[in-house]
Design a protein around this motif. Structure first.
Motif: not given
Length: 193
Positions: A48-49, A56, A51-53, A139
């Motif tokens: 998940r992190l 971004e 994918e967030v990076d 979200l």
């Protein structure tokens, strides 16, 4: 069989050892399953992190592209303004009245451009607000789904605990019934003797 009835305590001790070993192995299996689930959760959080990076970084690159396009358009506008002013200087050599008429037309067109630019910027602001609200909704949906997953996992673990407790109580009942039957057999053996 005669030796068995002479040493019931040896059988009981072996049965206790066997049951303790069964309990120990079941505890090992439970702990290994807990470790596996924790590792799955950790890997899902890492994904998940990441994918967030990635998202971004995509947003950052899109913002860079947008700013570069803005700069390019501003440069085009600046060059067009330079050309226009040069043309004005050239036309100032023409008849004064004709130049007045032309400049009035230019002013009118500039006003049209300005109003169109105002409309365009307002549309851009509106679309950005729409994008922002859609992202908020997305979200919130992600949070809702994660909460559903968490509650389902809690329910699953509670069901596992309940079934383990049922198994434990059934095993206790079974052992008590074995002990009772062994005691009956022992009493019958003593009575028969």
């Amino acid at each position: 069989m005669e030796g068995f009835w002479r040493n019931p305590q040896i059988f009981q001790l072996e049965e206790v050892d066997r049951l303790e070993e069964v309990d120990r192995l079941e505890e090992v299996d439970r702990l290994e399953e807990v470790d596996r689930l924790e590792e799955v959760d950790r890997l899902e959080e890492v994904d998940r992190l990441e994918e967030v990076d990635r998202l971004e970084e995509v947003d950052r690159l899109e913002e860079v592209d947008r700013l570069e396009e803005v700069d390019r358009l501003e440069e085009v506008d600046r060059l067009e303004e330079v050309d226009r002013l040069e043309e004005v200087d050239r036309l100032e050599e023409v008849d004064r009245l004709e130049e007045v008429d032309r400049l009035e037309e230019v002013d009118r067109l500039e006003e049209v451009d300005r109003l169109e630019e105002v409309d365009r910027l307002e549309e851009v602001d509106r679309l950005e607000e729409v994008d922002r609200l859609e992202e908020v909704d997305r979200l919130e949906e992600v949070d809702r789904l994660e909460e559903v997953d968490r509650l389902e996992e809690v329910d699953r673990l509670e069901e596992v605990d309940r079934l383990e407790e049922v198994d434990r109580l059934e095993e206790v009942d079974r052992l008590e019934e074995v002990d009772r039957l062994e005691e009956v057999d022992r009493l019958e053996e003593v009575g028969g003797g």
